[in-house]
Scaffold this active site. Structure first.
Site, PDB file in Angstrom:
ATOM      1  CB  ILE A   2      -0.979  -0.018   1.202  1.00 41.45           C
ATOM      2  CG1 ILE A   2      -2.153   0.940   0.974  1.00 41.45           C
ATOM      3  CG2 ILE A   2      -0.265   0.302   2.521  1.00 41.45           C
ATOM      4  CD1 ILE A   2      -3.301   0.752   1.966  1.00 41.45           C
ATOM      5  CG  ASP A  38       1.026   1.118  12.537  1.00 39.89           C
ATOM      6  OD1 ASP A  38       1.218   2.232  12.012  1.00 39.89           O
ATOM      7  OD2 ASP A  38       0.768   0.957  13.746  1.00 39.89           O
ATOM      8  CB  SER A  76      -9.028  -6.265  12.036  1.00 32.89           C
ATOM      9  OG  SER A  76      -9.139  -5.200  12.954  1.00 32.89           O
ATOM     10  CB  THR A  77      -7.367  -9.662   7.877  1.00 32.97           C
ATOM     11  OG1 THR A  77      -6.437  -8.983   7.012  1.00 32.97           O
ATOM     12  CG2 THR A  77      -8.768  -9.132   7.652  1.00 32.97           C
ATOM     13  CE1 TYR A 128      -3.936  -5.196  17.214  1.00 30.69           C
ATOM     14  CE2 TYR A 128      -5.635  -3.771  16.306  1.00 30.69           C
ATOM     15  CZ  TYR A 128      -4.534  -3.954  17.122  1.00 30.69           C
ATOM     16  OH  TYR A 128      -4.043  -2.895  17.846  1.00 30.69           O
TER      17      TYR A 128
HETATM   18  N1  AR6 Z   1       0.663  -3.119   2.207  1.00 29.54           N
HETATM   19  C1  AR6 Z   1      -0.591  -3.630   2.226  1.00 29.54           C
HETATM   20  N2  AR6 Z   1      -1.018  -4.530   3.134  1.00 29.54           N
HETATM   21  C2  AR6 Z   1      -0.122  -4.932   4.062  1.00 29.54           C
HETATM   22  C3  AR6 Z   1       1.200  -4.447   4.128  1.00 29.54           C
HETATM   23  C4  AR6 Z   1       1.583  -3.497   3.145  1.00 29.54           C
HETATM   24  N3  AR6 Z   1       2.804  -2.969   3.107  1.00 29.54           N
HETATM   25  N4  AR6 Z   1       1.833  -5.056   5.171  1.00 29.54           N
HETATM   26  C5  AR6 Z   1       0.937  -5.893   5.747  1.00 29.54           C
HETATM   27  N5  AR6 Z   1      -0.239  -5.837   5.064  1.00 29.54           N
HETATM   28  P1  AR6 Z   1      -1.750  -5.929  10.024  1.00 29.54           P
HETATM   29  P2  AR6 Z   1      -4.024  -5.561  11.866  1.00 29.54           P
HETATM   30  C6  AR6 Z   1      -1.498  -6.570   5.290  1.00 29.54           C
HETATM   31  O1  AR6 Z   1      -1.177  -6.995  10.904  1.00 29.54           O
HETATM   32  O2  AR6 Z   1      -4.398  -6.990  11.741  1.00 29.54           O
HETATM   33  C7  AR6 Z   1       0.306  -3.405  13.888  1.00 29.54           C
HETATM   34  O3  AR6 Z   1       1.342  -3.759  14.749  1.00 29.54           O
HETATM   35  C8  AR6 Z   1      -1.452  -7.834   6.109  1.00 29.54           C
HETATM   36  O4  AR6 Z   1      -0.968  -8.923   5.322  1.00 29.54           O
HETATM   37  O5  AR6 Z   1      -0.831  -4.946   9.434  1.00 29.54           O
HETATM   38  O6  AR6 Z   1      -5.107  -4.529  11.761  1.00 29.54           O
HETATM   39  C9  AR6 Z   1      -0.503  -2.233  14.412  1.00 29.54           C
HETATM   40  O7  AR6 Z   1       0.313  -1.295  15.076  1.00 29.54           O
HETATM   41  C10 AR6 Z   1      -2.923  -7.984   6.450  1.00 29.54           C
HETATM   42  O8  AR6 Z   1      -3.618  -8.528   5.324  1.00 29.54           O
HETATM   43  O9  AR6 Z   1      -2.912  -5.097  10.788  1.00 29.54           O
HETATM   44  C11 AR6 Z   1      -1.473  -2.904  15.342  1.00 29.54           C
HETATM   45  O10 AR6 Z   1      -0.865  -3.167  16.594  1.00 29.54           O
HETATM   46  C12 AR6 Z   1      -3.384  -6.540   6.626  1.00 29.54           C
HETATM   47  O11 AR6 Z   1      -2.368  -5.735   6.016  1.00 29.54           O
HETATM   48  C13 AR6 Z   1      -1.758  -4.223  14.644  1.00 29.54           C
HETATM   49  O12 AR6 Z   1      -0.623  -4.487  13.836  1.00 29.54           O
HETATM   50  C14 AR6 Z   1      -3.544  -6.118   8.072  1.00 29.54           C
HETATM   51  O13 AR6 Z   1      -2.535  -6.711   8.869  1.00 29.54           O
HETATM   52  C15 AR6 Z   1      -2.966  -4.123  13.743  1.00 29.54           C
HETATM   53  O14 AR6 Z   1      -3.277  -5.400  13.251  1.00 29.54           O
END
Ligand code: AR6
Length: 173
Positions: free
Chosen positions: A8, A31, A114-115, A118
């Protein structure tokens, strides 16, 4: 609404959404990637916001990103599905789109909130994402374009199937 497989932080859209935590001070997953790509000025701007409750969203600038804005939203941690997770996740999409509109963003990219860390199961999370965005776009002229960014093939497939199902049977959602 479209689906793009990739990172992203590389997208050229007006606003990207960050799946943040309540501190807004960075973390892993998407993040961490957004903070690395935007540079330390993003963290400085986030510090001044003083956190964000689950289901809500906050706006910052994009700093070194191609995107002008970052919308930080805090998704629910998955527990058992009976702890208000669905309502909180729906609220993340609605609040993020409202902030995008206030900022004048015409294109917005969402990760699969969240996927990851979380633990929200991908299929129901995807249903909420596409149905909530569709309902919002039906009643608002902006944003004009919403991109769902899938970081892996499985996520892309589930999103594409959900959008195809909407096209086949629009009354269902
Ligand atoms: N571009 C697009 N999607 C991504 C990227 C990227 N560069 N990197 C990961 N994803 P997550 P959550 C996807 O864990 O579940 C953090 O520590 C990933 O594969 O990033 O909402 C925050 O600070 C998944 O499909 O977010 C919070 O503590 C999606 O993004 C916690 O994680 C969301 O995965 C939030 O957890």
């Amino acid at each position: 609404m479209t689906v793009v497989e990739g990172d992203i932080t590389r997208l050229t859209v007006d606003a990207i959404v960050n799946a943040a935590n309540g501190s807004l001070l960075g973390g892993g997953g998407v993040d961490g990637a957004i903070h690395r790509a935007a540079g330390p000025e993003l963290l400085a701007e986030c510090r001044a916001l003083g956190g964000c409750p689950t289901g809500e969203a906050r706006l910052t600038r994009g700093h070194k990103l191609a995107a002008k804005w970052v919308i930080h939203t805090v998704g629910p941690v998955w527990r058992d599905g009976r702890a208000g997770e669905a309502e909180a996740l729906e609220s993340c999409y609605r609040r993020s789109l409202a902030l995008a509109r206030e900022a004048g963003a015409r294109s917005v990219a969402f990760p699969a909130i969240s996927t990851g860390i979380y633990g929200y199961p991908l299929e129901p999370a995807t249903q909420i994402a596409v149905a909530t965005v569709k309902a919002d776009l039906e009643v608002h002229a902006q944003p004009e374009r919403v991109v769902f960014v899938a970081f892996d093939r499985r996520t892309a497939t589930v999103y594409r199937q959900a959008l195809a199902a909407l096209d086949r049977d629009p009354a269902k959602t």
